[in-house]
Design a protein around this motif. Structure first.
Motif, PDB file in Angstrom:
ATOM      1  N   ALA A  70       0.826  -1.214   0.000  1.00  0.00           N
ATOM      2  CA  ALA A  70       0.000   0.000   0.000  1.00  0.00           C
ATOM      3  C   ALA A  70       0.854   1.255   0.000  1.00  0.00           C
ATOM      4  O   ALA A  70       0.537   2.247  -0.678  1.00  0.00           O
ATOM      5  CB  ALA A  70      -0.932  -0.014   1.211  1.00  0.00           C
ATOM      6  N   THR A  71       1.971   1.236   0.731  1.00  0.00           N
ATOM      7  CA  THR A  71       2.879   2.388   0.741  1.00  0.00           C
ATOM      8  C   THR A  71       3.458   2.644  -0.640  1.00  0.00           C
ATOM      9  O   THR A  71       3.523   3.793  -1.110  1.00  0.00           O
ATOM     10  CB  THR A  71       4.007   2.154   1.752  1.00  0.00           C
ATOM     11  N   CYS A  82       2.136   1.818  -3.490  1.00  0.00           N
ATOM     12  CA  CYS A  82       1.069   2.309  -4.371  1.00  0.00           C
ATOM     13  C   CYS A  82       0.807   3.789  -4.140  1.00  0.00           C
ATOM     14  O   CYS A  82       0.624   4.561  -5.097  1.00  0.00           O
ATOM     15  CB  CYS A  82      -0.208   1.499  -4.143  1.00  0.00           C
TER      16      CYS A  82
END
Length: 292
Positions: free
Chosen positions: A14-15, A17
Motif C-alpha cells: 500500500a505504501t 502504491c
C-alpha cells in the motif's frame, strides 16, 4: 514470508502504491514549480517517514546484516529515484543530502538506544549469530556493492547547505535547515522509546501522546526562529512520521498476535487429536502381550 506476516507486506504494498500515485500525479502537472528553499522536501512528505522506518528496521531487525544493508540501499534508492522525477533540478542535490543526513542520524540514534537497552529487537526469526564477526567471500562482495551504491549517492549530494560556520550565530540563524533536520530525526527516535521499549501496562498510549506534545514543542521552538512556512512544513512532516510509524508498528503487532494464535491453535489441535479406537486396541493388545 508473506504467510507469516501478511498484514506487514500489505502495508508495504500500500505504501508503494501511494508513492507511485503521488509521484505520477505530481509529475503530470507540469505547471507546479517549487519556489521555496525547502518546499521540495515536503513535496512528498511521506519520504522522511519511510526513511525513518527503514533506519529503525535496519537496526532492530534480527535478519542478516548484509540483507539489511541491501534492503536499506534498495528501498532508499527507489524512494530517491521516484522523487527525482518531480523535484526541480536545483534542489535534487539538497534532497539527497537531507535524506542521507536523516538516515545516518536515525541509524546512529537507534544503535545508541539499542546499546543502552532502551530499544528491543523486532520479533523475527533469529539468524546465525555464531559467526557474527566472520565475513565470507560472498558477504565481502555484497558489502562492496552496497558501499558502491552509497558512494554514488553521496557523490551527487549537495552538502553545502550544511556548511555553516557555527561560530557566526547570524549565519546560523540564516541557515534554517536545522529546524527540518531536528524534526526529522528526533521524532522517530522518540517513537522508538514508545514502541520498541518494554513498557509497564497502560503507559504506551500516554507516551504516544507525549510524542505528539514533543512535536508541538518543536514547532513552537521553530516559530521563534522562523516566521515563514518552514515550521509548518516541518510540523506536518513530524505528524506524518508519528502517524506512519504508529501504523507500521500496529500492523507488525497484529501479525505477531495472529502468529501467536496460530501457534496456540496448532498446539491445541495436536493435543486434542481425534480418538482412534483401533489404535487404542492395538496398544492394549501390545500391553497385554508384554505383561504375559
Amino acid at each position: 514470508m508473506f504467510r507469516t506476516r501478511p498484514l506487514t507486506w500489505l502495508f508495504i504494498i500500500a505504501t508503494l502504491c501511494v508513492d507511485l500515485a503521488l509521484i505520477v500525479g505530481a509529475s503530470s502537472n507540469s505547471g507546479v514549480r517549487v519556489s521555496e528553499g525547502l518546499a521540495f522536501f515536503v513535496y512528498n512528505y511521506g519520504l522522511p517517514a519511510q526513511i525513518s522506518v527503514l533506519a529503525i528496521w535496519a537496526v532492530l531487525s534480527r535478519v542478516h546484516r548484509l540483507t539489511k544493508g541491501a534492503w536499506l540501499t534498495l528501498a532508499g534508492g527507489m524512494l530517491l529515484i521516484l522523487t527525482w522525477w518531480v523535484i526541480e533540478s536545483e534542489y535534487r542535490g539538497e534532497l539527497i543530502a537531507f535524506c542521507f543526513m536523516q538516515l545516518s542520524i536515525v541509524l546512529a540514534g537507534c544503535v545508541i538506544l539499542k546499546k543502552l537497552g532502551w530499544a528491543s529487537e523486532l520479533s523475527e526469526p533469529v539468524g546465525d549469530e555464531q559467526n557474527k564477526f566472520q565475513f565470507s567471500l560472498v558477504e565481502i562482495f555484497g558489502w562492496s556493492i552496497v558501499v558502491a551504491f552509497w558512494a554514488f549517492a553521496v557523490r551527487y549530494a549537495d552538502f553545502s547547505i550544511f556548511a555553516v560556520r557555527f561560530a557566526n550565530f547570524d549565519l546560523l540563524y540564516q541557515e534554517l535547515w536545522w529546524i527540518w533536520l531536528m524534526c526529522a530525526v528526533l521524532i522517530p527516535l522518540a517513537l522508538v522509546l514508545v514502541f520498541f521499549k518494554p513498557l509497564p501496562p497502560g503507559t504506551r498510549l500516554l507516551r504516544l501522546m507525549v510524542a505528539y506534545l514533543f512535536a508541538l514543542l518543536l514547532y513552537g521552538v521553530a516559530r521563534l526562529y522562523d516566521r515563514g512556512p518552514l515550521p509548518s512544513w516541518a510540523f506536518a512532516m513530524a505528524i506524518t512520521q508519528i502517524t506512519y510509524i504508529t501504523a507500521w508498528w500496529a500492523v507488525m503487532r497484529m501479525d505477531e498476535v495472529m502468529g501467536e494464535r496460530r501457534a496456540v491453535t496448532n498446539a491445541s489441535r495436536e493435543s486434542l487429536a481425534i480418538y482412534n479406537p483401533k489404535e487404542q486396541e492395538s496398544n492394549d493388545e501390545t500391553l497385554g502381550e508384554a505383561e504375559a
